[in-house]
Design a protein around this motif. Structure first.
Motif, PDB file in Angstrom:
ATOM      1  N   GLY A   3       0.826  -1.293   0.107  1.00  0.00           N
ATOM      2  CA  GLY A   3      -0.053   0.119  -0.048  1.00  0.00           C
ATOM      3  C   GLY A   3       0.912   1.203  -0.001  1.00  0.00           C
ATOM      4  O   GLY A   3       2.199   1.112  -0.262  1.00  0.00           O
ATOM      5  N   THR A   4       0.322   2.563   0.490  1.00  0.00           N
ATOM      6  CA  THR A   4       1.272   3.439   0.304  1.00  0.00           C
ATOM      7  C   THR A   4       1.890   3.620   1.702  1.00  0.00           C
ATOM      8  O   THR A   4       1.455   2.971   2.584  1.00  0.00           O
ATOM      9  CB  THR A   4       0.106   4.805   0.289  1.00  0.00           C
ATOM     10  N   ARG A  22      -8.262   4.081   6.372  1.00  0.00           N
ATOM     11  CA  ARG A  22      -7.891   4.362   5.047  1.00  0.00           C
ATOM     12  C   ARG A  22      -7.409   3.300   4.358  1.00  0.00           C
ATOM     13  O   ARG A  22      -6.718   2.363   4.812  1.00  0.00           O
ATOM     14  CB  ARG A  22      -6.797   5.431   4.811  1.00  0.00           C
ATOM     15  N   ASN A  23      -8.403   2.734   3.461  1.00  0.00           N
ATOM     16  CA  ASN A  23      -8.389   1.518   2.862  1.00  0.00           C
ATOM     17  C   ASN A  23      -6.977   1.482   1.731  1.00  0.00           C
ATOM     18  O   ASN A  23      -7.029   2.351   0.960  1.00  0.00           O
ATOM     19  CB  ASN A  23      -9.669   1.040   2.029  1.00  0.00           C
ATOM     20  N   ALA A  24      -5.908   0.704   2.155  1.00  0.00           N
ATOM     21  CA  ALA A  24      -4.810   0.721   1.170  1.00  0.00           C
ATOM     22  C   ALA A  24      -4.773  -0.252   0.373  1.00  0.00           C
ATOM     23  O   ALA A  24      -3.602  -0.530  -0.330  1.00  0.00           O
ATOM     24  CB  ALA A  24      -3.666   0.900   2.353  1.00  0.00           C
ATOM     25  N   ARG A  25      -5.818  -1.219   0.180  1.00  0.00           N
ATOM     26  CA  ARG A  25      -5.918  -2.317  -0.858  1.00  0.00           C
ATOM     27  C   ARG A  25      -5.664  -1.690  -2.334  1.00  0.00           C
ATOM     28  O   ARG A  25      -6.588  -0.630  -2.267  1.00  0.00           O
ATOM     29  CB  ARG A  25      -7.023  -3.136  -0.753  1.00  0.00           C
ATOM     30  N   PRO A  26      -4.981  -2.335  -3.240  1.00  0.00           N
ATOM     31  CA  PRO A  26      -5.041  -1.664  -4.374  1.00  0.00           C
ATOM     32  C   PRO A  26      -6.193  -1.900  -4.889  1.00  0.00           C
ATOM     33  O   PRO A  26      -7.199  -2.627  -4.531  1.00  0.00           O
ATOM     34  CB  PRO A  26      -4.020  -2.622  -5.204  1.00  0.00           C
ATOM     35  N   ARG A  27      -6.626  -1.076  -6.114  1.00  0.00           N
ATOM     36  CA  ARG A  27      -8.041  -1.085  -6.819  1.00  0.00           C
ATOM     37  C   ARG A  27      -7.694  -1.013  -8.209  1.00  0.00           C
ATOM     38  O   ARG A  27      -6.727  -0.705  -8.779  1.00  0.00           O
ATOM     39  CB  ARG A  27      -8.553   0.267  -6.345  1.00  0.00           C
ATOM     40  N   PRO A  33     -11.844  -2.896  -4.892  1.00  0.00           N
ATOM     41  CA  PRO A  33     -10.666  -3.558  -4.233  1.00  0.00           C
ATOM     42  C   PRO A  33     -10.183  -4.742  -4.690  1.00  0.00           C
ATOM     43  O   PRO A  33     -10.808  -5.540  -5.183  1.00  0.00           O
ATOM     44  CB  PRO A  33     -11.073  -3.671  -2.814  1.00  0.00           C
ATOM     45  N   LEU A  34      -8.615  -4.759  -4.703  1.00  0.00           N
ATOM     46  CA  LEU A  34      -8.032  -5.957  -5.303  1.00  0.00           C
ATOM     47  C   LEU A  34      -7.236  -6.590  -3.960  1.00  0.00           C
ATOM     48  O   LEU A  34      -7.170  -5.937  -2.923  1.00  0.00           O
ATOM     49  CB  LEU A  34      -6.801  -5.830  -6.455  1.00  0.00           C
ATOM     50  N   PRO A  35      -6.964  -7.972  -4.015  1.00  0.00           N
ATOM     51  CA  PRO A  35      -6.055  -8.345  -3.068  1.00  0.00           C
ATOM     52  C   PRO A  35      -4.837  -7.842  -2.764  1.00  0.00           C
ATOM     53  O   PRO A  35      -4.301  -7.143  -3.696  1.00  0.00           O
ATOM     54  CB  PRO A  35      -5.691  -9.685  -3.349  1.00  0.00           C
ATOM     55  N   TYR A  36      -4.468  -7.593  -1.302  1.00  0.00           N
ATOM     56  CA  TYR A  36      -3.078  -7.058  -1.065  1.00  0.00           C
ATOM     57  C   TYR A  36      -2.074  -7.646  -1.872  1.00  0.00           C
ATOM     58  O   TYR A  36      -2.117  -8.882  -2.048  1.00  0.00           O
ATOM     59  CB  TYR A  36      -2.822  -7.206   0.273  1.00  0.00           C
ATOM     60  N   GLY A  37      -0.889  -6.820  -2.369  1.00  0.00           N
ATOM     61  CA  GLY A  37      -0.164  -7.383  -3.214  1.00  0.00           C
ATOM     62  C   GLY A  37      -0.532  -7.262  -4.794  1.00  0.00           C
ATOM     63  O   GLY A  37       0.513  -7.422  -5.415  1.00  0.00           O
ATOM     64  N   ALA A  38      -1.640  -7.307  -5.014  1.00  0.00           N
ATOM     65  CA  ALA A  38      -1.976  -7.178  -6.342  1.00  0.00           C
ATOM     66  C   ALA A  38      -1.647  -5.899  -7.070  1.00  0.00           C
ATOM     67  O   ALA A  38      -1.382  -4.764  -6.607  1.00  0.00           O
ATOM     68  CB  ALA A  38      -3.561  -7.582  -6.751  1.00  0.00           C
ATOM     69  N   ASP A  39      -1.254  -6.142  -8.406  1.00  0.00           N
ATOM     70  CA  ASP A  39      -1.164  -4.621  -9.260  1.00  0.00           C
ATOM     71  C   ASP A  39      -2.516  -4.051  -9.488  1.00  0.00           C
ATOM     72  O   ASP A  39      -3.513  -4.689 -10.078  1.00  0.00           O
ATOM     73  CB  ASP A  39      -0.419  -5.079 -10.547  1.00  0.00           C
ATOM     74  N   GLY A  40      -2.491  -2.853  -8.923  1.00  0.00           N
ATOM     75  CA  GLY A  40      -3.660  -1.922  -9.177  1.00  0.00           C
ATOM     76  C   GLY A  40      -3.410  -0.593  -9.893  1.00  0.00           C
ATOM     77  O   GLY A  40      -2.185  -0.455 -10.430  1.00  0.00           O
ATOM     78  N   VAL A  41      -4.312   0.023 -10.208  1.00  0.00           N
ATOM     79  CA  VAL A  41      -4.019   1.337 -10.852  1.00  0.00           C
ATOM     80  C   VAL A  41      -3.648   2.379  -9.738  1.00  0.00           C
ATOM     81  O   VAL A  41      -4.036   2.262  -8.689  1.00  0.00           O
ATOM     82  CB  VAL A  41      -5.384   1.964 -11.448  1.00  0.00           C
ATOM     83  N   GLU A  42      -3.019   3.461 -10.155  1.00  0.00           N
ATOM     84  CA  GLU A  42      -2.737   4.398  -9.321  1.00  0.00           C
ATOM     85  C   GLU A  42      -3.987   5.131  -8.733  1.00  0.00           C
ATOM     86  O   GLU A  42      -4.687   5.394  -9.628  1.00  0.00           O
ATOM     87  CB  GLU A  42      -1.790   5.362 -10.114  1.00  0.00           C
TER      88      GLU A  42
END
Length: 174
Positions: A3-4, A22-27, A33-42
């Protein structure tokens, strides 16, 4: 945790430096929301105070990129940080962006309700203030777009392309 750097896990929840949730999961591009560690968009940073013109420009770029959820976060910052007399405008625009998000995700009920609610909020704000073009926003075009899109979403009942259907906040190019 991924996360950030501004967000940490505490008690199983993501928290910012001040301890607020604050939800830090990637999106993904539509804010899911995507799983932690997944590649999401900025993600658009939260809590940023922008000038109104910068808010409109950043939100338009996100809408054009098919990222209405992220545009909603930009409008939400303006709604929460801006002057009290403008909160209805920014809240309405945030609702429109979330309505487009739901419509793109295939949520017909959420999409149509939020598109219509946002259009009403923007229209009420315009009527109350007599300002149809604050920051060069074409509010009549925006509310018309939202109502037309809500009807299409309701009729077709299938996900739409958020980038193709995004509004022009400052009017359609000629």
């Amino acid at each position: 945790m991924t996360g950030t750097s501004e967000t940490r896990r505490a008690g199983g929840r993501d928290r910012d430096a001040e301890g607020r949730a604050r939800n830090a999961r990637p999106r993904d591009g539509l804010g899911r929301p995507l799983p932690y560690g997944a590649d999401g968009v900025e993600r658009a940073p939260e809590g940023v105070v922008r000038r109104p013109e910068a808010t409109v420009a950043e939100a338009q770029a996100l809408l054009d990129a098919g990222r209405p959820f992220h545009a909603h976060e930009v409008f939400e910052d303006a709604w929460k940080a801006g002057p009290a007399e403008e909160r209805g405008l920014w809240r309405g625009l945030a609702q429109l962006a979330v309505g487009l998000t739901h419509a793109a995700r295939g949520n017909v009920t959420g999409g149509t309700r939020l598109l219509r609610r946002g259009a009403e909020e923007v229209e009420e704000w315009t009527s109350a203030t007599g300002r149809p073009r604050p920051y060069d926003l074409d509010l009549a075009d925006i509310t018309g777009w939202a109502r037309e899109l809500a009807a299409v979403v309701e009729r077709d009942a299938e996900p739409l392309d958020a980038a193709r259907e995004s509004p022009r906040l400052r009017g359609r190019p000629t």
